[in-house]
Scaffold this active site. Structure first.
Site, mmCIF file in Angstrom:
data_model
loop_
_atom_site.group_PDB
_atom_site.id
_atom_site.type_symbol
_atom_site.label_atom_id
_atom_site.label_comp_id
_atom_site.label_asym_id
_atom_site.label_seq_id
_atom_site.Cartn_x
_atom_site.Cartn_y
_atom_site.Cartn_z
ATOM 1 N N TYR A 32 -17.653 16.595 82.028
ATOM 2 C CA TYR A 32 -17.657 15.863 83.305
ATOM 3 C C TYR A 32 -16.327 15.125 83.495
ATOM 4 C CZ TYR A 32 -22.879 15.580 83.070
ATOM 5 O OH TYR A 32 -24.216 15.809 82.997
ATOM 6 N N GLU A 39 -41.327 1.422 93.446
ATOM 7 C CA GLU A 39 -41.066 2.099 94.725
ATOM 8 C C GLU A 39 -40.650 1.158 95.856
ATOM 9 O OE1 GLU A 39 -44.898 3.903 94.784
ATOM 10 O OE2 GLU A 39 -44.195 5.816 93.983
#
Ligand SMILES: [Zn+2]
Ligand SMILES: [Zn+2]
Length: 429
Positions: A332, A408
């Site tokens: 990466y 959430e």
């Protein structure tokens, strides 16, 4: 009073372009929040490993089409790219979500817990969204719905990139990533700027973290082979001992971080993770093989660290009469947030989360394949809080673990900030 309000309103819309769309975004985000949570639960319960995100991709493609967004499927194997043409001309802004899950067996008792299993590297394992990419998909599906609802007002276009395999795929010895492949397929060619987010299990909901410049490390694999001359363990002078030489190299490498890298700017890591050499207590072997990982921030530092590794290994070996072979495989690149773009977007982050809930993150020695997009066009990658309010980040299970958990209630900020990125960027061109 009326006379005062009107000019102020005009000034604010003139100065900040499309920021006048923010209230509309906020309203729509509240309306669809529960739907986004439902999508996330469905994706969480049906996780798919990299390049196998068939069900997830179909769900996304169906949703984008239902919004009138032009859809391309099977990009970089399972990727889905949506294109929303705005009502007025302007830049093309890309938003990215990664779709892949991990070979982790989920614990806990969530009602939408994953019970999916697979065989990975010959081992039976569960499959789990243990990095939170399910939340990224659901949030970006929601953002698509928000922006599609105001497409006539948009001064530019939006590209929704749902990419596979962020965690990397190893096929026939070659490692690749969804982002890298999408870039090779030309996904960034018509894009002016790209934005992405990662949910964070260790950051409280409502908080946004960012870092200008190099934010996450480049990752490179390191292999050093020390060639000596085999000898009887009782008479080392008759050979060249690669074990002693390898030991000196391991110690020598540590001086790169303490003596060559400017640690006031960015950290770096050189880790040797395995050493293999020899077979018996009284045989000096012919060679020693070492493998490790290198973490650096930015191209300049990466080049310096690579150069010093090669110099130290080859010169220590030479001084012992041995020979060192150094192989570095770049994986990466560093995730580098464009300085100019980041500075321009900080007011956007503050508008979405509130000034007190935006923080500058320390550099992270983990990697993220969002970096491949940022090598093509200016990009900004932020962290979004996913830890329940009042949680203790030191006691919260980390990403990639069986107890990984996301609250959430943080999604709505993700919906708002990603949508703000688009309209604010369009307004400031
Ligand atoms: Zn991950
Ligand atoms: Zn991730």
């Amino acid at each position: 009073m009326k006379k005062l309000i009107l000019p102020l309103f005009l000034i604010s819309t003139m100065a900040f372009g499309q920021t006048n769309l923010r209230p509309q975004i906020d309203q729509k985000a509240s309306e669809i929040e529960s739907k986004v949570i439902e999508w996330r639960r469905d994706i969480h319960q049906n996780p798919e490993l990299g390049n196998q995100e068939f069900r997830t991709a179909k769900k996304i493609a169906d949703h984008l089409r239902s919004l009138g967004i032009e859809v391309k499927e099977n990009m970089a194997v399972t990727g889905v790219v949506g294109y929303l043409k705005g009502g007025k001309p302007g830049p093309t802004v890309a938003l990215r979500a990664d779709m892949d899950a991990l070979p982790v067996t989920e614990r806990g008792d969530l009602p939408f817990k994953s019970t999916v299993t697979t065989v990975y590297n010959g081992q039976e394992t569960g499959v789990m969204h243990a990095c939170g990419h399910d939340t990224h998909v659901a949030i970006l599906m929601g953002v698509a719905e928000i922006l599609a609802s105001m497409k006539d007002q948009l001064e530019g276009n939006v590209k929704f990139i749902f990419q596979p395999a962020e965690e990397g795929i190893n096929e026939e010895g070659v490692t690749t990533w969804g982002a890298k492949q999408l870039v090779e397929e030309g996904v960034m060619e018509d894009v002016d700027a790209i934005f992405g987010l990662h949910i964070s299990a260790q950051t409280e909901v409502g908080t946004i973290g960012y870092r200008p410049g190099p934010a996450q490390a480049a990752v490179d694999n390191l292999e050093i082979i020390v060639h000596g001359t085999q000898a009887h363990g009782a008479s080392p002078w008759s050979g060249v001992d690669p074990i002693v030489t390898a030991s000196q190299i391991v110690t020598g490498l540590q001086t790169i971080l303490s003596r060559s890298v400017n640690i006031t700017q960015n950290p770096a890591v050189v880790t040797i993770g395995a050493i293999h050499g020899g077979i018996r207590h009284n045989i000096i072997p012919e060679k020693v093989e070492m493998i490790g990982t290198i973490r650096t921030f930015g191209d300049e530092q990466q080049a310096l660290v690579h150069k010093r590794i090669t110099e130290i290994a080859t010169n220590i070996a030479e001084s012992a009469g041995a020979k060192a072979e150094v192989n570095i495989q770049k994986l990466y690149p560093s995730t580098v947030n464009d300085l100019d773009l980041t500075a321009k977007m900080v007011p956007t982050l503050e508008a979405a989360a509130g000034k007190d809930h935006v923080r500058v993150n320390p550099p992270v020695t983990g990697a993220e394949d969002f970096s491949f997009y940022q090598r093509e066009k200016p990009g900004l990658f932020i962290g979004l809080g996913g830890m329940k309010k009042g949680g203790d980040p030191t006691k919260t299970p980390s990403h990639h673990t069986p107890d990984f958990y996301i609250d959430e209630s943080g999604f709505i900020l993700g919906l708002r900030v990603m949508s703000y990125f688009v309209v604010d960027y369009m307004g400031m061109k």
